[in-house]
Design a protein around this motif. Sequence first.
Motif, PDB file in Angstrom:
ATOM      1  N   GLU A  32       3.214 -88.439  59.010  1.00 26.20           N
ATOM      2  CA  GLU A  32       2.142 -88.777  59.940  1.00 26.20           C
ATOM      3  C   GLU A  32       2.711 -89.500  61.148  1.00 26.20           C
ATOM      4  O   GLU A  32       3.384 -90.523  61.006  1.00 26.20           O
ATOM      5  N   GLU A  35      -0.112 -92.830  66.716  1.00 21.11           N
ATOM      6  CA  GLU A  35      -1.205 -92.324  67.547  1.00 21.11           C
ATOM      7  C   GLU A  35      -0.754 -92.191  68.999  1.00 21.11           C
ATOM      8  O   GLU A  35      -0.073 -93.061  69.546  1.00 21.11           O
ATOM      9  N   ARG A  64      -5.339 -84.524  64.848  1.00 23.22           N
ATOM     10  CA  ARG A  64      -5.431 -85.946  64.558  1.00 23.22           C
ATOM     11  C   ARG A  64      -4.386 -86.732  65.348  1.00 23.22           C
ATOM     12  O   ARG A  64      -3.431 -86.158  65.871  1.00 23.22           O
ATOM     13  N   LYS A  65      -4.595 -88.019  65.405  1.00 26.05           N
ATOM     14  CA  LYS A  65      -3.646 -88.953  66.018  1.00 26.05           C
ATOM     15  C   LYS A  65      -3.502 -88.764  67.525  1.00 26.05           C
ATOM     16  O   LYS A  65      -2.480 -89.155  68.097  1.00 26.05           O
ATOM     17  N   HIS A 138      -1.233 -82.584  62.736  1.00 29.21           N
ATOM     18  CA  HIS A 138      -0.455 -83.557  63.489  1.00 29.21           C
ATOM     19  C   HIS A 138       0.468 -82.905  64.517  1.00 29.21           C
ATOM     20  O   HIS A 138       1.303 -83.576  65.118  1.00 29.21           O
ATOM     21  N   ARG A 142       2.711 -84.855  67.381  1.00 34.37           N
ATOM     22  CA  ARG A 142       4.168 -84.780  67.254  1.00 34.37           C
ATOM     23  C   ARG A 142       4.813 -84.251  68.532  1.00 34.37           C
ATOM     24  O   ARG A 142       5.818 -84.784  69.012  1.00 34.37           O
ATOM     25  N   HIS A 246       4.900 -77.189  61.608  1.00 32.95           N
ATOM     26  CA  HIS A 246       3.621 -77.648  62.131  1.00 32.95           C
ATOM     27  C   HIS A 246       2.789 -76.567  62.810  1.00 32.95           C
ATOM     28  O   HIS A 246       1.647 -76.832  63.187  1.00 32.95           O
TER      29      HIS A 246
END
Length: 368
Positions: A32, A35, A64-65, A138, A142, A246
């Motif tokens: 993870e 953010e 997310r993030k 993510h 990333r 990813h």
Amino acid sequence: MWLILLPLAALTALTVHTAINAALLRRLGPGEPAEVTERVAVLLPLRNEADRVTPCLEALLAQRKVRHLTIHVLDDGSTDGTAELVRSLAGDKVELIAGAPLPEGWLGKPHACHQLAEAAAEADILSFVDADVILGPHALARAATMLRETGTTLLSPYPKITGTGRLLQPMLQWSWLTFLPLRLMERSARPSLAAAGGQWLVADRAGYARSGGHAAVRTEILEDIALARQIKRTGGRIALADASRHATCHMYSSWRGLTAGYTKSLWASFGSGPAAALVVVLLLFLYVLPAAAAPILAVTGFSRASLVALCAYVLAVTGRAITAYATGGRAWPDALAHPVSVILFGWLTARSFALRRRGALTWRGRSL
């Protein structure tokens, strides 16, 4: 004998280079991420994508993030209900833009991306995504983090390729790792030393604007590579990264679609017809000749020459397998058929030039 020794020597050097590149290749890591607080805009151009946009859009909505995320979708004159599908899936969670008519002197994708970038004027980071790309939750965070950590203007995180074309699809990653010094490319200001994959691009907004953006590459079939070169010309930096953990990209679902996609653009990968012919002949000499010569030499009594040719073939297979392991591809038994991949690539290159000479190239209903 020298006809076999030359490929052996060249393939030894190229395979070592592939291994070094694979070890140095940037990768979107697991776990993870922290953010991202900058404003990130996802830009999704669509033209008749109703049959495959759903998983792409659902994945974008599930990111997310990323604290400040906007999703901008442009419908470029679709006639298959793409816009209606986007509305039903996302409602007011995305900005759906009706694309303007294609102006003279523009190709379709650069024009769509240009309009999307203008719609995301407040963003700090732009993420151009194709409809056949599915991002993990993510992935965007990333990639945005890597863009900033590496200080690059344009990051090309290359997804894992799925679908039709196991022999041909990995050829792009293989060509990068085999022939392109990746870290030197990042440091060099030479526009000619550039590569990018347009399936997913992440750009610093300020550097993108300084380069002229997609308006500067409005006539380019390979607008991704042209944009990378333009960014270098205007003082920016570029980088490639493996994003196979990813992101996935289901580029083609049929052989017909694959050949059409490659044919429309392969001619633009080379400076000219003679340059293309030289590259194809060199690839055939290095990667097909040893595989063909080894059994012939063996049955005709030239055992030492046959062994040399076999070693050259093994090196070729090893380079292809290294690429597969480094980029999330399938190594076996696909790598064993690498000479066939090279032959198919040569045929598609010749087909691309032939159709261009006849003015018969089209893509998504538009003449090229």
